[in-house]
Design an enzyme around this catalytic site. Structure first.
Site, PDB file in Angstrom:
ATOM      1  N   GLU A 104       0.810  -1.353   0.111  1.00  0.00           N
ATOM      2  CA  GLU A 104       0.032  -0.060  -0.152  1.00  0.00           C
ATOM      3  C   GLU A 104       0.750   1.147  -0.118  1.00  0.00           C
ATOM      4  O   GLU A 104       0.587   1.975  -0.720  1.00  0.00           O
ATOM      5  CB  GLU A 104      -0.885  -0.056   1.233  1.00  0.00           C
ATOM      6  CG  GLU A 104      -2.085  -0.937   1.358  1.00  0.00           C
ATOM      7  CD  GLU A 104      -3.298  -0.716   0.154  1.00  0.00           C
ATOM      8  OE1 GLU A 104      -3.112  -1.004  -0.869  1.00  0.00           O
ATOM      9  OE2 GLU A 104      -4.173  -0.018   0.766  1.00  0.00           O
ATOM     10  N   THR A 115      -6.690   9.262  -5.543  1.00  0.00           N
ATOM     11  CA  THR A 115      -6.508   9.275  -4.275  1.00  0.00           C
ATOM     12  C   THR A 115      -5.739  10.581  -3.910  1.00  0.00           C
ATOM     13  O   THR A 115      -6.028  11.388  -2.732  1.00  0.00           O
ATOM     14  CB  THR A 115      -5.606   7.939  -3.734  1.00  0.00           C
ATOM     15  OG1 THR A 115      -6.464   7.032  -4.157  1.00  0.00           O
ATOM     16  CG2 THR A 115      -5.619   8.314  -1.837  1.00  0.00           C
TER      17      THR A 115
END
Lengths: 378, 378
Positions: A192, A246
């Protein structure tokens, strides 16, 4: 990097192992074996561990989609949703350099899967697989990995986390399930961090299932919040055809916030956790809808969002907010059929208010997390 | 002003009634009868209610001390502590104008009780008593109230809330316990607003007992957090001889805070709630110690506070922070004897680091809240 756990040892998924076992055959209360809190300390090295033998020649794993943030749970709370997610098939491959992994295939998710790199160092599944191999000290076996995306990219449903979680569990299970869930979360977190930012609110529930609160990162400290199994909780997930990167969604957030907003959101975060643990669906929905810090900044970046939330609540949803960084919108209800009706109205509102096509799905909470779905013995 | 409740009706204290009954005779699980969430709506007037007859000629009530804030629970979380608090004796008094209350006597708390006004409109107990009389529509009976302070003023242990809670419960019980706990909280809140600010994190646990989360004020929405009864939780409360006026402590707080601190504190608030509901003492302590928003600003205003916290943790406390707006410092542990040792070390640290005399006490959680301790029938 390696890990020591401050918790009684347990193997997160070792009871899942059997040839051609599907997730639906798992005992329903399997997740209750998980301890409530997990802590990892990165001070030891794993290189002293003996290299485990592979138990299978091939495994297939699944990891669920996740809804992070949940309103006032911004950046520290997420949950897994049932029946939608990514699959990883992992094989021992003599063609692959020992200790390495190659990505043979990426399918699903329409054209968007073509955007994904097959270089394992730049692919969420690849990074997580390599990380777990390093933790296990795998030097003698090469692996090839095939990724089947069930989730669209950049949807706010933890697409990268699902890939990483499925890969991490696949590697662990192939070698006998030596690592604990919290260690797999660390492997996924490494993925991530490279792909979408150092946050565990998708990867932790993708691996552990249920609701997970990320209490701290150094050391990683996760709290599993058990939602009462007898309660009916349905997520209405409405995904519009719209890209909400994002990065842009993060840039919309202020560096500082009002103390009064802080107190409000903190109290709603507390209420959210209480609602989850007490199985209070109305309270959960109310908390979901209550965010005064993040949603007000991000909602204007998703065309039609305000109207979508409005109709969801009017249609009887207990609460509604942005899933992760969006653009998927999540609402909660206690009835599947009602969930479908709410979803239809939200889809319509996305078109009316934002000019966006959207699709709705109604899903239950996933309480199991990433798991083996089939395996072939050596 | 009047109230309607969105919850199944219950009388908060009606089972407590019997002549000369003491709190220790109460059923231990009495509090479990409380619903998990309370909501009040101020839109109706109570003047349509018939005036109730008094059931007793005199009652004596007790309300416990409370610890508000609990670190990251700033301004929305508090809990009641057992065995220390204020007493109110309330009598039907034909000398007092019907519908009114007089304060006949204030004792206890050393000299500081002399600071308290005997004008019921400027005394916490008086304001709360008048507020409950108004809610009950009392027009034909006059009351005289005597207040026995068991708590020092301005200590950070909810002194004003204890007086208000004891008075509110006394009036309600004298007239047959018609009002619900959440209504009594509203009466107490009226008192708190005049005396120390519009916050319910002391008055709600003082009335309801246990841990209470204040979810919202309009409407008042309270969440009772049931701490598992089988767990041993002890509060070490160390009160130094030092005045920390709430006003000054509030002025120390910033108008804005960093987003990163907000996310951290929100996650700790969530963890705090989870720890309470899961009975996780270590997690509770950790949450208590974790505040990055309020404690760093207020601790420097309490001489020796940093050292006191340090020795508390070194002595084995699970966590430590400022109680309310201070200057009392609260630490938590699972053993009474250990609590006393921790307390002694904290007292010493207050002298060494801050030149302050201090007293320590070790108390359990109070799960009952304000209650009748004796009554005399008419």
């Amino acid at each position: 990097m390696a890990i020591s756990l401050h918790q009684p040892a347990f193997s997160a998924h070792s009871t899942f192992l059997s040839t051609n076992t599907t997730a639906t055959n798992l005992p329903p209360n399997h997740h209750l074996r998980l301890p409530l809190s997990f802590r990892c300390n990165l001070s030891l090295t794993s290189n002293s561990n003996p290299e485990p033998e592979p138990v299978y020649s091939s495994v297939k794993s699944f990891a669920p989609a996740t809804v992070a943030n949940l309103g006032p749970g911004f950046d520290f709370l997420g949950c897994a949703v049932d029946g939608v997610g990514d699959y990883v098939t992992l094989k021992i491959d003599p063609q692959v350099r020992p200790g390495d992994v190659t990505i043979s295939d990426i399918t699903g998710a329409g054209n968007s899967s073509k955007k994904l790199s097959k270089n394992p160092n730049w692919n969420c599944a690849g990074i997580a697989a390599l990380s777990v191999m390093k933790m296990l000290n795998i030097r003698s076996v090469g692996l090839s990995l095939s990724l089947e995306k069930g989730l669209p990219l950049g949807s706010g449903l933890g697409s990268s986390a699902a890939s990483a979680a499925a890969a991490a569990v696949a590697v662990n299970e192939l070698f006998g399930g030596k690592l604990q869930a919290s260690e797999l979360v660390l492997a996924g977190l490494e993925s991530e961090a490279k792909v979408s930012g150092y946050h565990a609110d998708n990867i932790a529930p993708a691996i552990m299932g249920g609701f997970v609160l990320i209490r701290s990162y150094e050391p990683l400290d996760l709290i599993r919040l058990n939602f009462p199994t007898e309660k009916n909780l349905f997520f209405v997930l409405v995904n519009p055809e719209f890209e909400a990167p994002t990065k842009k969604m993060r840039a919309a957030l202020p560096g500082e916030i009002l103390m009064s907003d802080h107190v409000w959101n903190s109290s709603q975060a507390g209420a959210l956790v209480a609602a989850v643990l007490q199985g209070d669906l109305v309270g959960l929905g109310k908390a979901l809808s209550s965010d005064r810090v993040v949603e007000p900044r991000r909602a204007p970046l998703i065309p039609g969002m305000d109207g979508v939330k409005k109709v969801a609540l009017e249609a009887g949803a207990f609460g509604c907010t942005i899933s992760g960084a969006g653009p998927t919108v999540v609402a909660v209800t206690d009835n599947e059929e009602k969930g479908r009706e709410i979803g239809e109205m939200m889809v319509e509102a996305f078109m009316v208010g934002g000019g966006l096509k959207a699709v709705a799905m109604v899903k239950k909470l996933d309480t199991v997390g990433a798991r083996l779905v089939s395996s072939i013995s050596r």
